[in-house]
Scaffold this motif. Structure first.
Motif, short mmCIF file in Angstrom:
data_model
loop_
_atom_site.label_atom_id
_atom_site.label_comp_id
_atom_site.label_asym_id
_atom_site.label_seq_id
_atom_site.Cartn_x
_atom_site.Cartn_y
_atom_site.Cartn_z
N LYS A 36 3.63 56.68 57.94
CA LYS A 36 4.60 55.64 57.61
C LYS A 36 6.19 56.00 58.00
O LYS A 36 6.90 55.36 58.58
CB LYS A 36 4.52 55.05 56.12
CG LYS A 36 3.40 54.19 55.89
CD LYS A 36 3.31 53.60 54.58
CE LYS A 36 2.06 52.66 54.49
NZ LYS A 36 1.75 52.30 53.28
N ASN A 37 6.23 57.55 57.76
CA ASN A 37 7.48 58.02 58.07
C ASN A 37 8.03 57.76 59.68
O ASN A 37 8.91 57.33 60.15
CB ASN A 37 7.40 59.43 57.64
CG ASN A 37 8.88 60.22 58.02
OD1 ASN A 37 10.00 59.42 57.68
ND2 ASN A 37 8.72 61.34 58.71
N ASP A 38 6.84 57.94 60.51
CA ASP A 38 7.17 57.69 61.89
C ASP A 38 7.43 56.29 62.10
O ASP A 38 8.25 56.19 62.87
CB ASP A 38 5.75 58.03 62.56
CG ASP A 38 5.27 59.50 62.52
OD1 ASP A 38 6.00 60.32 62.11
OD2 ASP A 38 4.16 59.69 63.18
N ILE A 39 7.07 55.46 61.40
CA ILE A 39 7.13 54.20 61.59
C ILE A 39 8.57 53.53 61.15
O ILE A 39 9.40 52.83 61.60
CB ILE A 39 6.09 53.03 61.00
CG1 ILE A 39 4.78 53.63 61.27
CG2 ILE A 39 6.20 51.59 61.35
CD1 ILE A 39 4.29 53.70 62.97
N ASP A 40 8.80 54.31 60.10
CA ASP A 40 10.33 54.10 59.34
C ASP A 40 11.48 54.58 60.55
O ASP A 40 12.43 53.77 60.75
CB ASP A 40 10.61 54.69 58.40
CG ASP A 40 9.51 54.28 57.17
OD1 ASP A 40 9.08 52.92 57.15
OD2 ASP A 40 9.36 54.75 55.94
N LYS A 41 11.06 55.66 61.16
CA LYS A 41 11.90 56.21 62.10
C LYS A 41 12.02 55.17 63.35
O LYS A 41 13.03 55.03 63.85
CB LYS A 41 11.57 57.66 62.66
CG LYS A 41 11.51 58.68 61.29
CD LYS A 41 12.74 59.93 61.90
CE LYS A 41 12.79 60.84 60.68
NZ LYS A 41 11.72 61.71 60.66
N LEU A 42 10.78 54.80 63.65
CA LEU A 42 11.07 53.81 64.84
C LEU A 42 11.64 52.65 64.76
O LEU A 42 12.47 52.10 65.43
CB LEU A 42 9.33 53.50 65.17
CG LEU A 42 9.18 52.37 66.17
CD1 LEU A 42 9.57 52.63 67.60
CD2 LEU A 42 7.64 51.78 66.06
N THR A 43 11.41 52.13 63.34
CA THR A 43 12.40 50.88 63.09
C THR A 43 13.61 51.09 62.87
O THR A 43 14.37 50.43 63.48
CB THR A 43 11.68 50.28 61.59
OG1 THR A 43 10.40 50.26 61.34
CG2 THR A 43 11.94 49.01 61.48
N SER A 44 14.13 52.23 62.49
CA SER A 44 15.60 52.56 62.41
C SER A 44 16.12 52.81 63.71
O SER A 44 17.33 52.25 64.00
CB SER A 44 16.05 53.61 61.34
OG SER A 44 15.14 54.78 61.66
N SER A 45 15.48 53.44 64.77
CA SER A 45 15.80 53.95 66.05
C SER A 45 16.06 52.45 66.63
O SER A 45 16.85 51.95 67.67
CB SER A 45 14.85 54.73 66.57
OG SER A 45 15.22 54.88 67.93
N LEU A 46 15.05 51.43 66.32
CA LEU A 46 15.17 50.22 67.10
C LEU A 46 16.35 49.41 66.73
O LEU A 46 16.92 48.76 67.76
CB LEU A 46 13.94 49.44 67.08
CG LEU A 46 12.58 49.71 67.84
CD1 LEU A 46 11.37 49.12 67.21
CD2 LEU A 46 12.70 49.40 69.19
N GLN A 47 16.68 49.52 65.48
CA GLN A 47 17.84 48.75 64.95
C GLN A 47 19.06 49.32 65.74
O GLN A 47 20.01 48.59 65.89
CB GLN A 47 18.06 49.00 63.51
CG GLN A 47 16.64 47.98 62.68
CD GLN A 47 17.11 46.69 62.56
OE1 GLN A 47 18.09 46.21 63.13
NE2 GLN A 47 16.40 46.19 61.64
#
Ligand code: PLP
Length: 412
Positions: free
Chosen positions: A391-402
């Motif tokens: 989930k940490n990978d996905i949180d980073k993906l999401t914030s990087s996309l933002q």
């Protein structure tokens, strides 16, 4: 319910420890090529240090040892995919090679003018071009099964597409763009009802959930090792024995003959008939080691982990305004292959911005241009999951996309 030992699994893949552009690497491109655990590398190293020799040739000790290991690997693959015999498992250089083998051998022998070949619009070019070109050569007709708006196969349309003229249905088990898991058992049964042969492209399925070719009833089933923790350059074609026995070899050369004279030749039995030349011996041994690795984790747990993480990705990404996700919205109907576009930002720009944050995703048409056309886009960004993601990978993906969204909005 048991869970994956995520910490141990991450430690099995030392590549994940590195930094990319000064940031912790987050690998989200396993649909292109998965990473390889140390146990697979170790097995290959041990083979090269203790048993390296050619197979099916020498009578010397090393040759016998190498042949035993190679054939043991074939049996391991057969057991893993539920084939009734190891003779139904042909080692190839990859899924593309397996699909081309069927087209060049079965296709050339069995498809005639006026016949029909049915594929879906979501095929990877590897499971489209061999059939498209064969159909042109043979004056056969290529028919496409379309998809619904949410990226599922149009099953009603499919029933009309498969007819008594259909000789072959070539379908992907899982879409490499949409992640859709196709109901291939039903499609195979429909193909058989009409007397057609069913070939399944399992490149995005094997290693993500249990696959049993006998239970599915597949006539042919193709996949690649490098997408399931094995080395590159090794793949598999499973084929029903009665079909393989009737097929002519696709490549000619050493070790695929029964006898050769000045005037002609007879062919070895399957699978050797289709393995001309020196095969990828260490690749086959690596593939068997990857299967051992997957079995040690349990494929059902792999599936549960990826489904849970996919649900998390879908939920997180759906909160980013302007972001379109392609494919089914329900995580249990799909694997962790998630394609999306962010309004106003080219997928290549977005993938480059993510790379600057250490996040590796793929951008492009994903070797599925007819599908892109049907989705009314030229390309997408694709994040694809594996057992080592969390989930940490996905949180980073999401914030990087933002952040990328905000950055690019300044230029509009
Ligand atoms: N089929 C599908 C669904 C794929 O995703 C891929 C690779 O991405 C292939 C076939 C071709 O596999 P390979 O390049 O390993 O031959």
């Amino acid at each position: 319910m048991d869970k994956l030992n995520a910490k141990k699994i991450r430690a099995d893949f030392p590549i994940l420890k590195q930094k990319i552009n000064g940031e912790q690497l987050i690998y989200l491109d396993s649909a292109a090529t998965s990473q390889m655990p140390v146990s697979v590398e170790e097995k290959i190293r041990r083979f090269n240090e203790t048993s390296r020799a050619n197979v099916h040739r020498g009578v010397h000790t090393l040759g016998v040892k190498a042949t035993k290991l190679y054939e043991k690997s074939r049996q391991k693959v057969a057991d893993f995919i539920g084939a009734s015999s190891a003779k139904e498992v042909i080692f190839t250089s990859g899924c593309t090679d397996s699909l081309n083998l069927v087209a060049a051998s079965f296709g050339e022998q069995n498809i005639q003018a006026g016949d029909e070949i049915v594929v879906s619009i979501m095929e990877h070019h590897s499971n489209l071009l061999p059939w498209q070109q064969l159909a042109k050569r043979k004056k056969a007709q290529l028919k496409f099964i379309e998809i619904s708006k949410d990226g599922r196969l149009d099953l009603n349309g499919l029933k009309n597409k498969i007819s008594s003229k259909t000789k072959l249905v070539a379908l992907t088990h899982v879409s490499n763009v949409l992640g859709t898991i196709n109901p291939i058992k039903e499609v195979i049964a429909l193909a058989h009802e009409k007397g057609a042969i069913a070939l399944i492209d399992g490149a995005q399925a094997v290693g993500h959930f249990p696959v049993n070719v006998t239970d599915l009833g597949a006539d042919f089933y193709a996949f690649s090792g490098h997408k399931m923790f094995a080395p590159t350059g090794i793949g598999v074609l499973y084929g029903k024995r009665e079909l393989l026995d009737k097929m002519l070899p696709y490549r000619l050369g050493g070790e695929m003959i029964a006898n050769v004279t000045r005037d002609g030749a007879t062919w070895a039995e399957v699978p050797q008939k289709f393995e001309a030349g020196t095969p990828n011996i260490s690749g086959a041994i690596g593939l068997a080691a990857a299967i051992d690795y997957l079995n040690s984790i349990d494929l059902q747990l792999v599936k549960e982990h990826e489904t849970e993480l996919t649900a998390y990705v879908l939920e997180k990404l759906s909160k980013i305004s302007g972001l379109t996700i392609y494919g089914p919205k329900e995580s249990y109907e799909r694997t962790g292959v998630i394609s999306f576009n962010l309004k106003g930002i080219h997928p290549h720009d977005l993938a480059t911005a993510l790379d600057l944050d250490g996040i590796e995703v793929r951008a492009g048409h994903h070797c599925a241009q007819p599908l892109m056309e049907s989705l009314e886009t030229e390309s997408t960004v694709r994040a694809s999951l594996s057992i080592y993601n969390n989930k940490n990978d996905i949180d980073k993906l999401t914030s990087s996309l933002q952040e990328a969204k905000e950055f690019f909005s300044e230029f509009r």
